[in-house]
Enzyme design. Structure first.
Site, short mmCIF file in Angstrom:
data_model
loop_
_atom_site.label_atom_id
_atom_site.label_comp_id
_atom_site.label_asym_id
_atom_site.label_seq_id
_atom_site.Cartn_x
_atom_site.Cartn_y
_atom_site.Cartn_z
N ARG A 1 0.59 -1.15 -0.22
CA ARG A 1 -0.30 0.01 -0.21
C ARG A 1 1.05 1.20 0.13
O ARG A 1 1.90 1.08 0.58
CB ARG A 1 -0.87 -0.34 1.14
CG ARG A 1 -1.65 -0.84 1.18
CD ARG A 1 -3.41 -0.57 -0.18
NE ARG A 1 -4.47 -1.02 0.00
CZ ARG A 1 -4.67 -2.04 -0.51
NH1 ARG A 1 -3.87 -2.60 -1.37
NH2 ARG A 1 -5.77 -3.19 -0.67
N GLU B 1 -1.87 8.45 -3.95
CA GLU B 1 -2.30 7.60 -5.44
C GLU B 1 -3.73 8.33 -5.26
O GLU B 1 -4.65 8.15 -4.24
CB GLU B 1 -2.05 6.15 -5.45
CG GLU B 1 -2.42 5.94 -4.58
CD GLU B 1 -2.38 3.93 -5.07
OE1 GLU B 1 -3.40 3.08 -5.48
OE2 GLU B 1 -1.03 4.33 -4.96
N HIS C 1 -0.40 0.37 -9.77
CA HIS C 1 -1.54 -0.32 -8.50
C HIS C 1 -2.39 -1.73 -9.12
O HIS C 1 -3.18 -1.75 -9.43
CB HIS C 1 -2.80 0.41 -7.33
CG HIS C 1 -3.14 0.60 -6.48
ND1 HIS C 1 -3.48 0.40 -5.08
CD2 HIS C 1 -3.19 -1.01 -6.48
CE1 HIS C 1 -3.88 0.00 -4.31
NE2 HIS C 1 -3.60 -1.58 -4.84
#
Length: 320
Positions: free
Chosen positions: A238, A267, A285
């Site tokens: 993460r 993000e 991601h």
């Protein structure tokens, strides 16, 4: 009357069809993230919610949805959800563990290989028309085979990464909040290390921990200095687990060799310092992003929601 469910982002047709068998569905198939005010408005009369990591579920949102019974996250992580606030209001929170383990592990190893062998840098070199032919010292990388891999977070995904690493004859070290039992260590060929020892010994460090206040910036300037100058950092966990500004400084100074990142602080915004660096691989991601896996994730979330709304215990309840 059927319970009402909001699906906050685009999902697959079979997910909507399954939900429609049991619920009245309001789906945001335009796949444009809902602004907080729009999310609150559309959730106001709903009993269920299928959401993504881009949706912040906090107490003010819950207050605007008094009928809500379940928040089904289409992800294994749930740091976008204030779980205690949900629990206090009697709202079940669910996630999608298991179905994405192998795909996420594949991506972590892809980042290991891409950084070690300078894949994205080499491709950009070819595309720019700069390649003038083979020569001995061209794009020298580092070997993955027989290297030492250190993994922070030896849960299901961490163990899947370790399994793949053994195919490259890698030595696998790990650090966990709780050490695994000896039988599990033997089965997966794992060696336990303290945080500092893992950083010092590893050629590749892979982060696969959940994001929480305890793991915020667990890799920052001090930790990066403890790594080998030849080492590579992979963050497939993460954003926020790594101090991105400190990582940019370390990559610029040569404190470590390279990094491969699937996730970022804040993000989808990206620290622009990364864009000037050739020794970092950047992907958006996509750890679980295969068609089969994302379909399974969406359907798992839908089944979790329907279970709660039909009076059953969901398979993947977070706030037990």
């Amino acid at each position: 009357m059927k319970p009402k469910v909001l699906v906050t982002r685009e999902v697959f047709d079979e997910t909507l069809a399954f939900l429609a068998e049991h619920c009245e569905v309001d789906a945001n198939q335009a796949d444009v993230p809902l602004a907080p005010a729009d999310l609150a408005r559309r959730l106001a009369d709903k009993q269920g919610m299928l959401c993504c990591l881009t949706d912040r579920v906090d107490d003010p949102l819950l207050a605007a949805a008094p009928a809500l019974k379940v928040v089904a996250n289409i992800a294994v992580g749930y740091n976008n959800i204030e779980v205690p606030a949900c629990t206090a209001r009697g709202v079940a929170v669910t996630n999608t563990p298991g179905v994405l383990d192998d795909s996420t592990a594949d991506l972590a190893m892809a980042l290991v290989l891409a950084t070690a062998r300078r894949i994205t840098e080499s491709e950009a070199y070819v595309r720019a028309g700069d390649w003038q032919g083979w020569h001995l010292k061209q794009m020298l990388g580092t070997d993955v085979h027989h290297a030492t891999l250190g993994v922070f977070g030896m849960g299901r995904i961490g163990q899947a990464i370790a399994k793949r690493a053994r195919g490259f004859d890698m030595r696998v070290l790990y650090h966990n909040r709780t050490r695994l039992d000896a039988a599990t260590e033997r089965a997966h060929g794992l060696e336990y290390r303290s945080k500092d020892a893992l950083l010092a010994e590893s050629d590749f460090v892979v982060l696969q921990v959940p994001y929480s206040p305890e793991t915020h910036h667990m890799i920052a300037a001090a930790e990066l200095k403890k790594m080998k100058r030849s080492a590579v950092l992979i963050n497939s966990a993460r954003g926020g687990v790594v101090d991105d500004a400190a990582l940019i400084a370390a990559l610029t100074a040569g404190t470590i060799r390279a990094a491969g990142l699937d996730v970022f602080e804040g993000e989808p915004k990206l620290n622009p310092g990364f864009l000037a660096l050739k020794n970092v691989v950047l992907v958006p991601h996509i750890g679980s992003s295969t068609e089969a896996t994302r379909r399974a994730m969406a359907m798992t979330a839908a089944k979790n929601a329907v279970a709660v709304l039909t009076g059953q215990r969901p398979p993947n309840l977070v706030n037990r």
